[in-house]
Design an enzyme around this catalytic site. Structure first.
Site, PDB file in Angstrom:
ATOM      1  CE  LYS A 134      -0.333  -0.277   5.043  1.00  0.00           C
ATOM      2  NZ  LYS A 134      -1.113  -0.837   6.141  1.00  0.00           N
TER       3      LYS A 134
ATOM      4  CE1 TYR B 164      12.231  31.257   6.268  1.00  0.00           C
ATOM      5  CE2 TYR B 164      12.462  28.909   5.855  1.00  0.00           C
ATOM      6  CZ  TYR B 164      12.187  30.194   5.406  1.00  0.00           C
ATOM      7  OH  TYR B 164      11.878  30.396   4.089  1.00  0.00           O
TER       8      TYR B 164
HETATM    9  C1  LIG Z   1      -0.350  -1.784   6.809  1.00  0.00           C
HETATM   10  C2  LIG Z   1      -0.934  -3.074   7.210  1.00  0.00           C
HETATM   11  C3  LIG Z   1      -0.122  -4.221   7.293  1.00  0.00           C
HETATM   12  C4  LIG Z   1       1.376  -4.165   7.187  1.00  0.00           C
HETATM   13  O1  LIG Z   1       1.889  -3.604   8.397  1.00  0.00           O
HETATM   14  P1  LIG Z   1       3.450  -3.485   8.699  1.00  0.00           P
HETATM   15  O2  LIG Z   1       3.486  -3.062  10.119  1.00  0.00           O
HETATM   16  O3  LIG Z   1       3.956  -2.428   7.773  1.00  0.00           O
HETATM   17  O4  LIG Z   1       4.059  -4.801   8.435  1.00  0.00           O
HETATM   18  C5  LIG Z   1      -0.741  -5.440   7.531  1.00  0.00           C
HETATM   19  N1  LIG Z   1      -2.083  -5.515   7.692  1.00  0.00           N
HETATM   20  C6  LIG Z   1      -2.883  -4.425   7.633  1.00  0.00           C
HETATM   21  C7  LIG Z   1      -4.360  -4.581   7.833  1.00  0.00           C
HETATM   22  C8  LIG Z   1      -2.347  -3.172   7.406  1.00  0.00           C
HETATM   23  O5  LIG Z   1      -3.140  -2.100   7.375  1.00  0.00           O
END
Ligand SMILES: *Cc1c(COP(=O)(O)O)cnc(C)c1O
Length: 400
Positions: free
Chosen positions: A69, A288
């Site tokens: 994702k 800044y």
């Molecule tokens: C993002 C996510 C993962 C992966 O999580 P990591 O901590 O990056 O391994 C697995 N399952 C779900 C439902 C997620 O949203």
């Protein structure tokens, strides 16, 4: 024919010599060219695949899927997914349909699950690319059922059961009530899943509670593959592995066992270019709000990466609070003052005069500046740092 070949042979050779020869191991590049970009992000696909394989060995005989994702945590679906698919990964998890479409384009045979589930009226879009929604509520399930009944779609779905995260998923009671539907032929549920809330804290009591609750639900869904563990969940307990594990961040080199030695190989390196080196007299401030004061005559390297590139603003330093660091000419040097939108300033006074010059590259992530350390220094987690690394960098994909 032969004559033409002879005539053109020397030209081809000359062209070849003139063409920029990619560095050894480079399999793809993306973004602006290296000489014009403020920095270069290097993504080691060999290390990525090695991480997926090592997680796979750890969970055997469970299947190791991959969570890609957010554009494969910012690193590029189009490069990350084919590398993993070639290594044997068969199941990918994305957040939404647009990501699912990109995964489908490069992984024609993979199972693709969409974690955010089914938004209203998206059934046809799922069917179109054979992606499976993760059904996160009874309302979604009803809409999915209606779509399947009307369209005859056989794509299937996952059912997400909430065991304590309280974000998405049907309740345990609803899951129990729905269980008899798996006796129907073509029930369409390909995966039963749940998600840990505290897997990165092995001592947290919620972990055991979630494992136990999920075990009870699995008994009602016997025969359906089940999935619970994210990256950190894989390291919690064998009882969390079930049939399919869903690592994301560990694939990309982030430590899934905080506080312990990182079992993963680093995948990401970030180098940024020195735009200029300037001299600052004692008592002057840099950047800044003048948060950093030169305590003696100082040399400051101005580096072409800022918070608009995902180099976090909270990495900046003040006279009271030290901030992040860069590795310049092999030495760790502290940031001087705030990180601005496009630039950061590094105190290179400790280096020999001339050791760093305009056009040189400094390391912002890589060597012993790990993603975890850089994120921690900015008060956040490596997930946020990784997914925010921007589009202005030249990207190099290597395979060692
Ligand atoms: C993002 C996510 C993962 C992966 O999580 P990591 O901590 O990056 O391994 C697995 N399952 C779900 C439902 C997620 O949203």
């Amino acid at each position: 024919m032969a004559k033409i070949d002879q005539k053109f042979e020397p030209i081809t050779a000359a062209e070849e010599a003139a063409a920029a020869v990619p560095a050894p191991g480079v399999v793809a590049t993306d973004g602006p060219s290296a000489d014009q970009a403020g920095g270069t992000l290097t993504i080691d696909l060999g290390a990525l695949v090695a991480n997926w394989q090592s997680l796979g060995r750890r969970v055997m005989p469970a299947e190791c899927a991959a969570v890609v994702k957010a554009n494969a945590y910012g690193l590029g679906i189009e490069q990350v997914v084919p590398a993993l698919a070639r290594a044997g990964c068969k199941t990918f998890f994305v957040a939404d349909l647009s990501e699912a479409r990109r995964v489908r384009a490069v992984a024609p045979d993979a199972a693709i699950y969409v974690l955010s589930g089914m938004l209203p009226n998206t059934g046809p879009a799922f069917a179109d690319i054979k992606a499976r929604p993760v059904i996160n509520s009874t309302v979604e399930l009803a809409e999915w059922d209606a779509f399947v009944a009307a369209s005859g779609s056989r794509g299937g779905a996952a059912l997400h059961v909430d065991t304590g995260m309280n974000r998405l998923g049907v309740s345990i009671n609803d899951a129990a009530a729905l269980a008899p539907r798996i006796r129907a032929e073509n029930h369409g549920i390909h995966l039963l899943m749940s998600h840990f809330a505290c897997a990165d804290e092995p001592e947290h009591p919620l972990n055991d509670r979630q494992i136990k609750l999920f075990r009870e639900v699995r008994l009602l869904y016997r025969g359906i593959p089940s999935s619970l563990a994210n990256s950190s969940g894989i390291f919690l307990s064998d009882a969390a592995h079930c049939d399919v594990v869903r690592p994301g961040v560990a694939l990309y080199g982030v430590n899934p066992t905080p506080g312990k030695q990182n079992p993963m190989q680093p995948v990401v390196g970030l180098k940024a270019r020195v735009v200029q080196v300037r001299h600052v007299t004692r008592g002057e401030t840099v950047g800044y709000s003048g948060t950093w004061t030169a305590r003696r005559a100082a040399r400051i390297a101005v580096v072409a990466a800022g918070y608009a590139d995902g180099y976090l603003r909270a990495s900046g330093s003040t006279d009271e609070v030290p901030g992040g660091a860069a590795i310049v000419a092999g030495k760790r040097c502290a940031l001087a003052g705030r990180v601005s939108m496009d630039l950061s300033t590094v105190d290179v006074s400790e280096l020999a005069e001339g050791a760093v010059r305009r056009g040189d590259m400094v390391t912002l992530i890589g060597d012993d500046l790990t993603l975890d350390e850089v994120a921690r220094g900015a008060g956040t987690i490596a997930y946020e740092l990784l997914t925010g690394l921007g589009k202005r960098f030249h990207r190099v994909y290597v395979k060692d």
